[in-house]
Design a protein around this motif. Structure first.
Motif, PDB file in Angstrom:
ATOM      1  N   ARG A   1     -40.708  41.135 -25.802  1.00 19.18           N
ATOM      2  CA  ARG A   1     -41.080  40.219 -26.877  1.00 19.18           C
ATOM      3  C   ARG A   1     -41.272  40.907 -28.224  1.00 19.18           C
ATOM      4  O   ARG A   1     -41.737  42.028 -28.316  1.00 19.18           O
ATOM      5  N   ALA A   2     -40.903  40.149 -29.251  1.00 22.35           N
ATOM      6  CA  ALA A   2     -41.129  40.559 -30.632  1.00 22.35           C
ATOM      7  C   ALA A   2     -41.520  39.329 -31.424  1.00 22.35           C
ATOM      8  O   ALA A   2     -41.177  38.196 -31.057  1.00 22.35           O
ATOM      9  N   ALA A   3     -42.236  39.542 -32.495  1.00 22.94           N
ATOM     10  CA  ALA A   3     -42.622  38.431 -33.351  1.00 22.94           C
ATOM     11  C   ALA A   3     -41.388  37.908 -34.079  1.00 22.94           C
ATOM     12  O   ALA A   3     -40.588  38.687 -34.597  1.00 22.94           O
ATOM     13  N   PRO A   4     -41.174  36.584 -34.105  1.00 21.59           N
ATOM     14  CA  PRO A   4     -40.006  36.047 -34.818  1.00 21.59           C
ATOM     15  C   PRO A   4     -40.088  36.360 -36.298  1.00 21.59           C
ATOM     16  O   PRO A   4     -41.146  36.279 -36.916  1.00 21.59           O
ATOM     17  N   GLY A   5     -38.937  36.746 -36.871  1.00 15.19           N
ATOM     18  CA  GLY A   5     -38.936  37.125 -38.282  1.00 15.19           C
ATOM     19  C   GLY A   5     -38.652  35.991 -39.230  1.00 15.19           C
ATOM     20  O   GLY A   5     -38.860  36.118 -40.427  1.00 15.19           O
ATOM     21  N   GLU A   6     -38.171  34.849 -38.734  1.00 17.31           N
ATOM     22  CA  GLU A   6     -37.816  33.731 -39.584  1.00 17.31           C
ATOM     23  C   GLU A   6     -38.597  32.492 -39.165  1.00 17.31           C
ATOM     24  O   GLU A   6     -38.968  32.343 -37.989  1.00 17.31           O
ATOM     25  N   ALA A   7     -38.797  31.585 -40.114  1.00 18.11           N
ATOM     26  CA  ALA A   7     -39.612  30.403 -39.849  1.00 18.11           C
ATOM     27  C   ALA A   7     -38.979  29.493 -38.805  1.00 18.11           C
ATOM     28  O   ALA A   7     -39.679  28.860 -38.015  1.00 18.11           O
ATOM     29  N   ASP A   8     -37.639  29.398 -38.797  1.00 13.15           N
ATOM     30  CA  ASP A   8     -36.972  28.504 -37.855  1.00 13.15           C
ATOM     31  C   ASP A   8     -36.518  29.217 -36.591  1.00 13.15           C
ATOM     32  O   ASP A   8     -35.740  28.670 -35.815  1.00 13.15           O
ATOM     33  N   ALA A   9     -36.982  30.441 -36.370  1.00 11.14           N
ATOM     34  CA  ALA A   9     -36.602  31.196 -35.173  1.00 11.14           C
ATOM     35  C   ALA A   9     -37.359  30.664 -33.966  1.00 11.14           C
ATOM     36  O   ALA A   9     -38.391  29.998 -34.099  1.00 11.14           O
ATOM     37  N   PRO A  10     -36.871  30.935 -32.748  1.00 11.46           N
ATOM     38  CA  PRO A  10     -37.606  30.537 -31.541  1.00 11.46           C
ATOM     39  C   PRO A  10     -38.997  31.155 -31.515  1.00 11.46           C
ATOM     40  O   PRO A  10     -39.287  32.135 -32.215  1.00 11.46           O
ATOM     41  N   ASP A  11     -39.866  30.598 -30.680  1.00 14.96           N
ATOM     42  CA  ASP A  11     -41.239  31.087 -30.604  1.00 14.96           C
ATOM     43  C   ASP A  11     -41.306  32.518 -30.075  1.00 14.96           C
ATOM     44  O   ASP A  11     -42.175  33.290 -30.464  1.00 14.96           O
ATOM     45  N   VAL A  12     -40.407  32.860 -29.181  1.00 13.56           N
ATOM     46  CA  VAL A  12     -40.381  34.203 -28.588  1.00 13.56           C
ATOM     47  C   VAL A  12     -38.944  34.711 -28.647  1.00 13.56           C
ATOM     48  O   VAL A  12     -38.018  34.028 -28.192  1.00 13.56           O
ATOM     49  N   VAL A  13     -38.745  35.897 -29.199  1.00 21.04           N
ATOM     50  CA  VAL A  13     -37.410  36.484 -29.308  1.00 21.04           C
ATOM     51  C   VAL A  13     -37.421  37.895 -28.740  1.00 21.04           C
ATOM     52  O   VAL A  13     -38.468  38.529 -28.594  1.00 21.04           O
ATOM     53  N   GLN A  14     -36.236  38.382 -28.418  1.00 19.44           N
ATOM     54  CA  GLN A  14     -36.054  39.739 -27.926  1.00 19.44           C
ATOM     55  C   GLN A  14     -36.253  40.739 -29.071  1.00 19.44           C
ATOM     56  O   GLN A  14     -35.841  40.492 -30.215  1.00 19.44           O
TER      57      GLN A  14
END
Length: 515
Positions: free
Chosen positions: A270-283
């Motif tokens: 997990r990583a914190a999403p960098g964009e406002a419209d990104a999924p809640d959890v990203v690789q």
């Protein structure tokens, strides 16, 4: 070329002495992985990257000099060295880097290391923010109040360093010259690590010589850096370390393990999403590429090694649970270093451990967005407000009939190793190889499982590579997911005896030294 720089009156007067030679090296240092040169706590993150007044990241000369001194000490000082050997190595280090901080007086450093700023013509180093969390080894869940974040320089950033060797008339010039050349070779070979979190693969530097030669007095006064590499210096840098002065002969022990894994399903570190419209959890991604972080891989290796050591110790010493726990804990700490709680409670001295696990790029994978929700265990209905999206990485389908390629390559270095240390490491890697331990989050929904494809273990003893051991998966095509077939491996004939020796040493150690 030897250049006279000071007057004769400085000789024999109790002063440092006349400068009889000066050599300057200009080296471009590329980051082979992420790096963190700490700038303290910031407003938006717990640990910032060090920048100058213009916001430009740089590598402090003091940090680089300390890393070079520490690396040279490790090269020259064997584990279990005698008092005489330690004294000789310390004299060599003092000759190049000056006296260590303390009450002892000594000469100034012969090696001058400037701050390293981004190399001319290179892209501005990118800084990314990373989230991290401490994992409870017993529950394998996040610890309370143990989340933190930090800034890191992205791999590939290039910094230009200037290293100046100043030799005075009463110093051992040939020794200093050889030691300087040896360090430059180590930088060229990408073996020097610098900054924080080096045990998690941070701060590895790859050096490229831009200029290297003896510097004339006029060049020095003009502060001109060399733009060519003198051939005599090039030959000295390229010289085999084993052919150097006996005082500079490498004595280290290092094991380098490289394992290729194929993802059996999705992976999500997990990583914190960098964009406002990104999924809640990203690789986790670095420089736009999906990566498996060294911190995650090192953490799962430690957790697995702890479980293996405790299980074996309790089986081998059933009469004393306390002795078994102590034997397992001590062995794990020898490899990975003490746990944070032990250090914070003054129950152990802090040190980095013997192991370093590199961050690795994921290969042949794609991210797919998924929508999930949470189910009420009582009503079996969807809970309000618990809809969320994730984007894990999936392996691309393998071409029919083609040999499967690794998606994740584990690269581990173990310094000053003993047979039992390698035995424990290989047991932990075996659980990853068989898919019994998952990497990243979502293990309960089938994420992070791996299967091993190939492995190579290179052993360096007394500074020279002594043995290479290799093995690979022998599972028949189409049966890779069968648990029994997955456990089949093909080992080179000369590797069987050594691998068995490591496991025997592990058993003896956890049995309390008894055969």
């Amino acid at each position: 070329m030897v250049t006279e720089v000071a007057t004769e009156t400085a000789r024999g007067t109790g002063r440092p002495g006349a400068v009889v030679a000066r050599a300057v090296a200009v080296v471009d240092l590329a980051l082979l992985g992420p790096a963190h040169f700490g700038g303290g706590e910031g407003d938006a993150t717990d640990a910032t990257v060090l920048v100058d007044g213009n916001g430009e990241p740089f590598i402090p000369g003091s940090t680089l000099a300390g890393a070079l001194r520490s690396h040279l000490r490790w090269l020259l000082l064997p584990s279990g060295a005698s008092k005489e050997q330690r004294s000789e190595v310390e004299r060599t280090l003092e000759a190049l880097f000056g006296a260590a901080v303390g009450p002892t007086e000594g000469d100034q450093s012969a090696l001058i290391v400037d701050d390293a700023y981004p190399a001319p013509g290179s892209a501005r180093p990118s800084i990314e923010q990373r989230d991290s969390v401490a994992i409870d080894p017993k529950t394998r869940t996040a610890r309370e109040q143990a989340k933190f974040d930090y800034e890191a320089l992205v791999r590939g950033a290039t910094f230009r360093a200037r290293l100046e060797l100043e030799v005075r008339d009463r110093w051992d010039g040939p020794l200093l010259r050889d030691a300087f050349a040896l360090l430059l070779r180590e930088l060229q070979d990408g073996r020097v690590r610098c900054g924080a979190k080096v045990g998690s693969g941070f701060g590895r530097l790859q050096g490229t010589l831009v200029g290297l030669r003896d510097q004339s007095l006029l060049d020095w006064l003009r502060a001109e850096d060399p733009t060519t590499v003198d051939q005599s210096w090039a030959a000295l840098v390229a010289l085999d370390p084993l052919a150097r002065d006996a005082r500079l002969r490498p004595r280290y022990r290092q094991a380098s393990l490289a394992v290729g894994f194929r993802l059996r399903g999705p992976l999500l570190i997990r990583a914190a999403p960098g964009e406002a419209d990104a999924p809640d959890v990203v690789q986790l991604r670095s420089g736009g590429q999906a990566v498996a972080s060294g911190t995650s891989l090192r953490g799962i290796l430690r957790a697995t090694a702890s479980r293996v050591a405790a299980t074996l110790a309790h089986h081998l010493q059933p009469a004393s649970r306390e002795a078994a726990d102590q034997a397992a804990s001590k062995l794990v700490q020898e490899v990975f270093g003490p746990e944070h709680e032990l250090v914070s409670n003054n129950r152990a001295k802090p040190w980095a451990g013997r192991i370093s696990v590199a961050e690795t790029l994921l290969d042949e994978t794609d991210g797919y967005e998924q929508t999930r929700n949470r189910i009420d265990r009582v009503t079996q209905g969807v809970l309000d407000g618990y809809l969320f999206t994730e984007r894990p990485e999936y392996p691309r389908p393998a071409t029919a009939g083609a040999t499967p390629k690794p998606n994740l390559r584990l690269a581990v270095e173990l310094r000053d190793w003993q047979d039992e240390h390698l035995g424990l490491l290989l047991q932990a890697v075996k659980d990853l190889w068989l898919g019994d331990v998952a990497v990243g989050g979502g293990a309960n929904v089938g994420r992070g499982a791996l299967r091993g494809l190939e492995a190579t273990l290179e052993l360096a003893d007394d500074g020279a590579p002594s043995q290479t051991l290799s093995w690979r998966s022998a599972a028949p095509p189409g049966q890779e997911h069968d648990p029994e077939q997955r456990a089949r491996i093909a080992i080179e004939n000369d590797a069987v005896e050594a691998l068995g020796r490591f496991q025997q040493a592990l058993v003896r150690r956890l049995r309390g030294g008894q055969p």
